[in-house]
Design a protein around this motif. Structure first.
Motif, PDB file in Angstrom:
ATOM      1  N   GLU A 167       0.834  -1.212   0.000  1.00 37.23           N
ATOM      2  CA  GLU A 167       0.000   0.000   0.000  1.00 37.23           C
ATOM      3  C   GLU A 167       0.865   1.257   0.000  1.00 37.23           C
ATOM      4  O   GLU A 167       0.610   2.199  -0.765  1.00 37.23           O
ATOM      5  CB  GLU A 167      -0.924   0.005   1.231  1.00 37.23           C
ATOM      6  CG  GLU A 167      -2.013  -1.050   1.146  1.00 37.23           C
ATOM      7  CD  GLU A 167      -2.752  -1.233   2.468  1.00 37.23           C
ATOM      8  OE1 GLU A 167      -2.460  -0.502   3.436  1.00 37.23           O
ATOM      9  OE2 GLU A 167      -3.615  -2.123   2.524  1.00 37.23           O
TER      10      GLU A 167
ATOM     11  N   THR B  27      -5.267   3.265  -0.847  1.00 36.42           N
ATOM     12  CA  THR B  27      -5.308   1.887  -1.354  1.00 36.42           C
ATOM     13  C   THR B  27      -5.530   0.932  -0.183  1.00 36.42           C
ATOM     14  O   THR B  27      -5.227   1.275   0.954  1.00 36.42           O
ATOM     15  CB  THR B  27      -3.965   1.488  -2.004  1.00 36.42           C
ATOM     16  OG1 THR B  27      -2.936   1.630  -1.027  1.00 36.42           O
ATOM     17  CG2 THR B  27      -3.633   2.330  -3.199  1.00 36.42           C
TER      18      THR B  27
ATOM     19  N   ALA C 259      -5.528  -5.578  -4.858  1.00 34.77           N
ATOM     20  CA  ALA C 259      -5.484  -4.189  -4.405  1.00 34.77           C
ATOM     21  C   ALA C 259      -6.750  -3.452  -4.790  1.00 34.77           C
ATOM     22  O   ALA C 259      -7.215  -3.540  -5.932  1.00 34.77           O
ATOM     23  CB  ALA C 259      -4.272  -3.492  -5.007  1.00 34.77           C
TER      24      ALA C 259
ATOM     25  N   VAL D 104      -8.085   0.381  -5.129  1.00 34.15           N
ATOM     26  CA  VAL D 104      -7.508   1.721  -5.131  1.00 34.15           C
ATOM     27  C   VAL D 104      -8.567   2.781  -5.411  1.00 34.15           C
ATOM     28  O   VAL D 104      -9.524   2.561  -6.146  1.00 34.15           O
ATOM     29  CB  VAL D 104      -6.335   1.864  -6.153  1.00 34.15           C
ATOM     30  CG1 VAL D 104      -5.297   0.795  -5.956  1.00 34.15           C
ATOM     31  CG2 VAL D 104      -6.837   1.842  -7.572  1.00 34.15           C
TER      32      VAL D 104
END
Ligand code: WT7
Length: 688
Positions: free
Chosen positions: A566, A578, A594, A596
């Motif tokens: 992150e 994130t 992830a 975001v």
């Protein structure tokens, strides 16, 4: 006892003690940061002259080890290691202060234990078999040759101003020179930090700067899976930002000419000019031997510190007894020296035991998925130690790649790094081992120095339950804790895995940050070492590791902090926030996903996603790049603004009906919003 070994040991010991008398006057030990006064407990007792290690009844030995760890390990240390001066106190410890010291007053040299003592008796025994990338091009290095190489390398380091307590970074794939570099540091009392050669220039620079390395040892290029890796270029980029580095030693793995900068020294050329004799520095048991960086739950990797005698003893004994290593066996651990497995079971454990150890430079699938087993046949490997991720990859290719090679030399198989699933365990046991080899699932960590839980050793004929680590090694005292920090008694219980007493291989501190050491390992359950893992104690009292309890991912057996990924992604100017979570992956074990958030609508999601991948690769390493990146409008947060990663994890693992407690969630509409985005993403990425 007038065995040849004891005689030579005495002779060497005499030599070393003469040297040590000389050197005692030259240096005094500065007090290290973790050496503060505290309420120290003594484990000392009267050590027996002859150590009864694992002779006799295993259960009784283990009980004694748990009852009297000091005398138990103290006697073993005297028997198993070659000392300049024997220790006077077995152990001092205080888990509240994270203060652990073993074999106080003892003095020795690790390189002498790994090399000189064997050269005395069997100079021509093969120490290393370098299994180079191209099959059939292996090179053997005898103990005499490895000592010669180590001494020349040590003298080269000395000539360039490297001395006791200086830090040296090693950025090399596994090779005889890399092993010699580690041992050369040990010989002169320098502290090595091996950085896995897959880490980026920025990661390398971060580690070099954190430990203020004076030198870097590297190769011009690496060779892996038929491809060339530009190691020197990465080092050049890294050291631009490393003011502490005075020289970069470069070895030639390929014939390609390398660019030489002002700090560069061509290692082989210099080594050729040096003497093959190098007086070992006599080290205190508790002087640092090496540090190795590993990920934690916060952004910055931590430099785990291991010291001389305790680490070496623990690596050597676990190597011998967990794998049932016998003299003249060929030990094949295919780990890279950039990880703790490579330190303990490619280098220090096997060499301290006078073994022949394999250095595996290639990949499991080069030139084809039969590579491991072809290597086993050609080198006649007896013990084979690898990671479940490789097994999961190989079993997909079918049994033919295994069966066409002769694996009759194999006696013990080992797995490490992550939980091994049943399918991989059965395949390893039945197909690779033909159902006749002992298979040990070994649990341990960078911090533990060596294997802590494994099915062997045990009484003759004792059962092995598939796919679990089972039994604590002698002297390891596992404890399971509930959420309130209460010890869970009895069997058939799950909790946080802690260890109640110190053992010689346990890490001593985090380099330059002892507070973080206490915080990470000794705060959660005061008086106990907390491993970060959860475990289940089965009905029969065996241990099964259930996985990390903190924000640490295990991707292909390699640790990574979600915060680390992150932090890297947050550096993108268009990305304010994130959240990285892990989800099960059929080959890697776990993979990173992830979520975001973009600053404004003008940023193009696809371009940003691509850029984010590149940022993670350049800030950390390629293996850290998330498999999936999904742009969302918002992240789920508590009213106080903490990201609720747990909810994201449930969305990705399909547990949406069981979101758990969401009363602290600030705005519950975020869940449907993310679910919709995720469903849409899944349509575009059917492999997910
Ligand atoms: C973490 C340590 C130990 C050398 C390689 C990794 C996980 C390790 C097992 C196992 C289940 C395992 C744990 C541990 N782990 N071995 N046999 N079964 N999990 O060293 O990078 O320090 O990682 O790897 O989660 O805490 P490391």
């Amino acid at each position: 006892m007038a065995t040849p070994r004891a005689g030579a040991a005495a002779a060497l010991g005499h030599l070393l003690s003469a040297l040590s008398r000389q050197q005692q006057r030259l240096w005094s030990r500065p007090s290290a940061p973790w050496e503060r006064p505290s309420s120290i407990r003594l484990l000392s007792g009267t050590a027996q002259a002859s150590a009864p290690f694992l002779r006799g009844n295993y259960r009784e030995v283990c009980e004694r080890a748990a009852r009297e760890p000091g005398p138990f390990w103290g006697a073993l240390a005297r028997e198993a290691l070659l000392w300049d001066t024997p220790h006077h106190t077995d152990c001092e410890w205080d888990f509240v202060q994270g203060r652990i010291r073993w074999f106080l007053g003892g003095r020795l040299n690790v390189a002498v234990n790994c090399l000189d003592q064997h050269v005395q008796h069997y100079p021509d025994r093969v120490a290393l078999i370098w299994e180079k990338d191209e099959p059939g091009t292996e090179e053997k290095v005898s103990y005499r040759e490895l000592l010669d190489m180590t001494c020349r390398l040590a003298n080269t380091l000395k000539r360039n101003g490297i001395k006791k307590e200086d830090r040296v970074a090693i950025y090399m794939p596994v090779s005889p020179l890399a092993v010699a570099a580690m041992l050369a540091c040990a010989r002169i009392g320098a502290i090595h930090t091996v950085v896995f050669a897959g880490f980026s220039a920025e990661s390398l620079a971060g580690r070099i700067n954190d430990s203020e390395c004076k030198a870097v040892i590297t190769c011009n290029q690496g060779v892996r899976g038929g491809r060339v890796i530009e190691l020197k270029k990465t080092v050049d980029e890294a050291v631009k930002n490393c003011p502490s580095v005075k020289c970069v030693f470069v070895t030639q793995r390929t014939t390609n000419k390398i660019h030489t900068g002002s700090r560069d020294i061509l290692l082989e050329e210099e080594m050729a000019k040096e003497s093959s004799v190098c007086t070992p520095e006599i080290m205190d048991s508790e002087d640092m031997l090496f540090m190795l960086y590993t990920s934690g739950s916060t952004g910055k990797p931590k430099g785990i510190v291991h010291t001389q005698a305790g680490y070496l003893l623990y690596a050597a004994l676990t190597h011998k007894h967990v794998f049932d290593y016998k003299q003249d066996d060929i030990f094949g651990c295919v780990a890279d020296i950039g990880w703790i497995t490579g330190h303990s079971y490619v280098v220090y454990g096997p060499l301290c035991n006078g073994s022949t150890t394999v250095l595996f430079e290639s990949t499991p699938i080069y030139p084809n998925p039969g590579r491991y087993w072809e290597t086993v046949e050609r080198l006649k490997i007896n013990q084979f130690y690898c990671a479940p991720t490789a097994l999961r990859l190989l079993l997909k290719y079918g049994d033919e790649f295994v069966k066409k090679y002769d694996r009759s030399s194999l006696t013990t198989l080992g797995s490490v790094g992550e939980p091994i699933n049943h399918e991989a365990w059965q395949w390893f046991y039945n197909v690779v081992g033909d159902g006749r080899c002992t298979l040990v699932d070994t649990w341990w960590q960078t911090e533990t120095g060596g294997i802590c839980i494994a099915p062997r050793p045990s009484e003759k004929g004792a059962e092995i339950v598939p796919a679990i680590a089972m039994r604590p090694f002698c002297g390891i005292t596992p404890v399971l804790m509930d959420e309130k920090g209460k010890i869970l008694e009895g069997n058939d219980v799950s909790g946080a895995l802690c260890i109640a007493q110190p053992w010689p291989g346990i890490a001593r501190t985090i380099y330059g940050d002892h507070e973080r050491f206490i915080e990470a390992y000794f705060k959660a359950y005061p008086g106990y070492y907390f491993t970060g893992d959860g475990a289940y104690r089965t009905k029969k009292g065996y241990y099964q590791i259930t996985g990390r309890m903190d924000d640490v991912l295990n991707i292909s057996g390699h640790r990574l902090g979600t915060a680390e990924i992150e932090d890297a992604m947050d550096e993108h100017p268009a990305v304010p926030e994130t959240a990285v979570i892990s989800y099960p992956h059929d080959v890697k074990g776990e993979a990173a996903f992830a979520f975001v958030v973009l600053k404004d609508d003008t940023a193009h999601p696809e371009t940003v996603t691509k850029e984010l991948r590149a940022i993670v690769a350049s800030k950390i390493a390629k293996y850290a790049v998330p498999d999936h990146v999904l742009v969302v409008k918002r992240l789920p947060k508590t009213r106080s603004g903490k990201i609720m990663r747990r909810l994201l994890q449930r969305i990705v693992t399909g547990n949406v009906n069981d979101m758990g407690d969401i009363t602290t969630l600030d705005d519950s509409s975020v869940i449907t919003e993310i679910l919709d985005a995720y469903e849409e993403y899944k349509i575009k990425h059917p492999t997910l």
